[in-house]
Design an enzyme around this catalytic site. Structure first.
Site, mmCIF file in Angstrom:
data_model
loop_
_atom_site.group_PDB
_atom_site.id
_atom_site.type_symbol
_atom_site.label_atom_id
_atom_site.label_comp_id
_atom_site.label_asym_id
_atom_site.label_seq_id
_atom_site.Cartn_x
_atom_site.Cartn_y
_atom_site.Cartn_z
ATOM 1 N N HIS A 134 -27.196 34.573 18.108
ATOM 2 C CA HIS A 134 -26.015 35.089 18.922
ATOM 3 C C HIS A 134 -26.257 34.314 20.337
ATOM 4 O O HIS A 134 -25.285 34.029 21.227
ATOM 5 C CB HIS A 134 -26.300 36.584 19.026
ATOM 6 C CG HIS A 134 -25.465 37.331 20.007
ATOM 7 N ND1 HIS A 134 -24.514 37.964 19.507
ATOM 8 C CD2 HIS A 134 -25.605 37.377 21.456
ATOM 9 C CE1 HIS A 134 -23.784 38.634 20.615
ATOM 10 N NE2 HIS A 134 -24.531 38.343 21.743
ATOM 11 N N GLU A 135 -27.423 34.219 21.029
ATOM 12 C CA GLU A 135 -27.524 33.715 22.154
ATOM 13 C C GLU A 135 -27.267 32.354 22.275
ATOM 14 O O GLU A 135 -26.795 31.836 23.450
ATOM 15 C CB GLU A 135 -29.042 34.188 22.677
ATOM 16 C CG GLU A 135 -29.505 35.524 22.598
ATOM 17 C CD GLU A 135 -28.376 36.573 23.463
ATOM 18 O OE1 GLU A 135 -27.994 35.927 24.541
ATOM 19 O OE2 GLU A 135 -28.313 37.581 23.260
ATOM 20 N N HIS A 138 -23.841 31.753 22.993
ATOM 21 C CA HIS A 138 -23.340 31.710 24.358
ATOM 22 C C HIS A 138 -23.651 30.508 25.122
ATOM 23 O O HIS A 138 -22.703 30.266 25.918
ATOM 24 C CB HIS A 138 -24.266 33.025 25.352
ATOM 25 C CG HIS A 138 -23.821 34.180 24.799
ATOM 26 N ND1 HIS A 138 -22.583 34.857 25.332
ATOM 27 C CD2 HIS A 138 -24.405 35.344 24.256
ATOM 28 C CE1 HIS A 138 -22.448 35.953 25.023
ATOM 29 N NE2 HIS A 138 -23.529 36.597 24.270
#
Length: 165
Positions: A134-135, A138
């Site tokens: 998820h990170e 980004h």
């Protein structure tokens, strides 16, 4: 240190690919990112979410259970991912209040530079693997909405706008 403002979707910076971290001082930024993540009750926070377009994120997947395990990943690379995907709901600090189902590999092998400059490689599974992915998204300008099909994305975006306007 201090709590930084978190960018909220649809801020255009959340769709931009980040630049690698070079030889630059990061101690203050990292401390501020942890303060920001913990203050927002998050488990991960990527630099672009606070307007710093560099390839780094902080995470602590177990602090809410009483066993903090803070990690900093600078210039991370996902070296391998298990082929068996798992679908789970994900939320995020830049898209508050909306959970979306995201399919991701259940395990990954990651290489990164730690805050002290050492290079590491390790295997992660379960929630840690999901948080890392998820990170990592980004850092590549991807948010959870980008994992959805057209109709599902439209519904999720409408729900977000309804809750946040």
């Amino acid at each position: 240190m201090s709590v930084l403002p978190i960018l909220i979707w649809p801020d255009a910076r959340l769709t931009q690919r980040c630049e690698p971290v070079l030889a630059e001082p990061l101690d203050d930024l990292i401390a501020d990112m942890f303060d920001t993540m913990y203050g927002a009750q998050g488990r991960g926070l990527a630099a672009p979410q606070v307007g710093v377009m560099k390839r780094l994120f902080v995470m602590d997947c177990s602090w809410k259970e009483g066993t903090p395990s803070p990690m900093v990943m600078i210039n991370p690379t996902i070296m391998a991912a298990e082929r068996s995907p798992v679908v789970a709901d994900e939320g995020g600090l830049s898209i508050p209040g909306v959970l979306v189902s995201v399919e991701r590999p259940k395990a990954v092998t990651v290489q990164w530079t730690a805050a002290e400059g050492d290079i590491h490689m390790a295997d992660f599974d379960g929630f840690e693997a999901r948080c890392i992915q998820h990170e990592f998204d980004h850092l590549n300008g991807t948010v959870t909405f980008d994992h959805l099909s057209g109709a599902d994305r439209a519904r999720a975006e409408a729900e977000f706008l309804e809750r946040n306007t």
